[in-house]
Design a protein around this motif. Structure first.
Motif, PDB file in Angstrom:
ATOM      1  N   ALA A   9       1.135   5.653  -1.274  1.00 14.18           N
ATOM      2  CA  ALA A   9       0.420   6.851  -1.707  1.00 14.18           C
ATOM      3  C   ALA A   9       1.435   7.938  -1.998  1.00 14.18           C
ATOM      4  O   ALA A   9       2.534   7.933  -1.462  1.00 14.18           O
ATOM      5  N   GLN A  67       2.486   2.695   3.473  1.00 18.16           N
ATOM      6  CA  GLN A  67       1.628   2.904   4.627  1.00 18.16           C
ATOM      7  C   GLN A  67       2.470   3.009   5.904  1.00 18.16           C
ATOM      8  O   GLN A  67       2.226   3.882   6.738  1.00 18.16           O
ATOM      9  N   LEU A 117       0.851  -1.169   0.000  1.00 18.71           N
ATOM     10  CA  LEU A 117       0.000   0.000   0.000  1.00 18.71           C
ATOM     11  C   LEU A 117       0.896   1.230   0.000  1.00 18.71           C
ATOM     12  O   LEU A 117       1.774   1.365   0.845  1.00 18.71           O
ATOM     13  N   CYS A 161      -2.239  12.465   3.354  1.00 17.87           N
ATOM     14  CA  CYS A 161      -1.755  11.158   2.906  1.00 17.87           C
ATOM     15  C   CYS A 161      -2.819  10.070   2.884  1.00 17.87           C
ATOM     16  O   CYS A 161      -2.501   8.898   2.691  1.00 17.87           O
ATOM     17  N   GLU A 162      -4.051  10.427   3.075  1.00 18.13           N
ATOM     18  CA  GLU A 162      -5.106   9.413   3.155  1.00 18.13           C
ATOM     19  C   GLU A 162      -5.195   8.562   1.890  1.00 18.13           C
ATOM     20  O   GLU A 162      -4.870   9.004   0.798  1.00 18.13           O
ATOM     21  N   PHE A 163      -5.641   7.332   2.099  1.00 20.68           N
ATOM     22  CA  PHE A 163      -5.855   6.406   0.988  1.00 20.68           C
ATOM     23  C   PHE A 163      -7.298   6.465   0.498  1.00 20.68           C
ATOM     24  O   PHE A 163      -7.597   6.087  -0.616  1.00 20.68           O
ATOM     25  N   SER A 218     -12.489   4.078   5.892  1.00 16.94           N
ATOM     26  CA  SER A 218     -11.781   5.352   5.936  1.00 16.94           C
ATOM     27  C   SER A 218     -12.607   6.393   6.690  1.00 16.94           C
ATOM     28  O   SER A 218     -12.074   7.119   7.537  1.00 16.94           O
ATOM     29  N   SER A 242       6.430   9.334  -2.939  1.00 16.85           N
ATOM     30  CA  SER A 242       5.728   8.070  -2.767  1.00 16.85           C
ATOM     31  C   SER A 242       6.112   7.481  -1.422  1.00 16.85           C
ATOM     32  O   SER A 242       7.298   7.368  -1.092  1.00 16.85           O
ATOM     33  N   ASP A 294      -6.653   3.491   5.624  1.00 15.17           N
ATOM     34  CA  ASP A 294      -6.700   4.627   6.544  1.00 15.17           C
ATOM     35  C   ASP A 294      -6.906   4.202   7.994  1.00 15.17           C
ATOM     36  O   ASP A 294      -6.674   5.000   8.901  1.00 15.17           O
ATOM     37  N   CYS A 327       2.445  11.239  -1.091  1.00 12.45           N
ATOM     38  CA  CYS A 327       2.188  11.981   0.126  1.00 12.45           C
ATOM     39  C   CYS A 327       3.334  12.954   0.342  1.00 12.45           C
ATOM     40  O   CYS A 327       4.493  12.543   0.345  1.00 12.45           O
TER      41      CYS A 327
END
Length: 126
Positions: free
Chosen positions: A18, A27, A16, A50-52, A105, A24, A57, A20
């Motif tokens: 993101a 998590q 996982l 940075c939420e998914f 989330s 990159s 989350d 952010c």
């Protein structure tokens, strides 16, 4: 042929990640960034950036909760801790009958926001 199998097994379980804060991040790296923040508000800011938008989350939100709880949880009495726990349970119940990872989330954000409100209250009382 063996290398193809190795590539397929690696790509079957992607980490996982993101984009952010302009890079990159996995998590775990995002959780480390949340933990490294000096304040609850800083942790929440990283969470929002940075939420998914999915079940990933949950771990991020838990890190924010922990960061924020350090501001107030030790100072709460038994009855106040019960009230806090009931507010977290309301977040859990709010979307429990909804399917889809985005609802996990939403729950994580709800819980983190409750912890952030408690943090603000405790810090303003000092």
């Amino acid at each position: 042929m063996a290398s193809l199998a190795a590539i397929m097994s690696i790509s079957a379980t992607p980490a996982l990640a993101a984009v952010c804060m302009d890079k990159s991040m996995t998590q775990d790296e995002i959780v480390d960034t949340i933990n490294a923040q000096r304040s609850c508000d800083g942790a929440m800011k990283v969470f929002r950036v940075c939420e998914f938008g999915a079940s990933g989350d949950v771990l991020l939100g838990a890190a924010v909760e922990k960061k924020c709880e350090a501001d107030f949880l030790p100072g709460l009495g038994a009855s106040q801790k019960k009230v806090y726990a009931s507010r977290l349970k309301r977040c859990d119940a709010k979307y429990q009958n909804e399917s889809g990872t985005m609802y996990r989330s939403f729950t994580a954000f709800c819980r983190a926001e409750v912890a952030q409100r408690y943090s603000h209250k405790a810090l303003n009382a000092r």
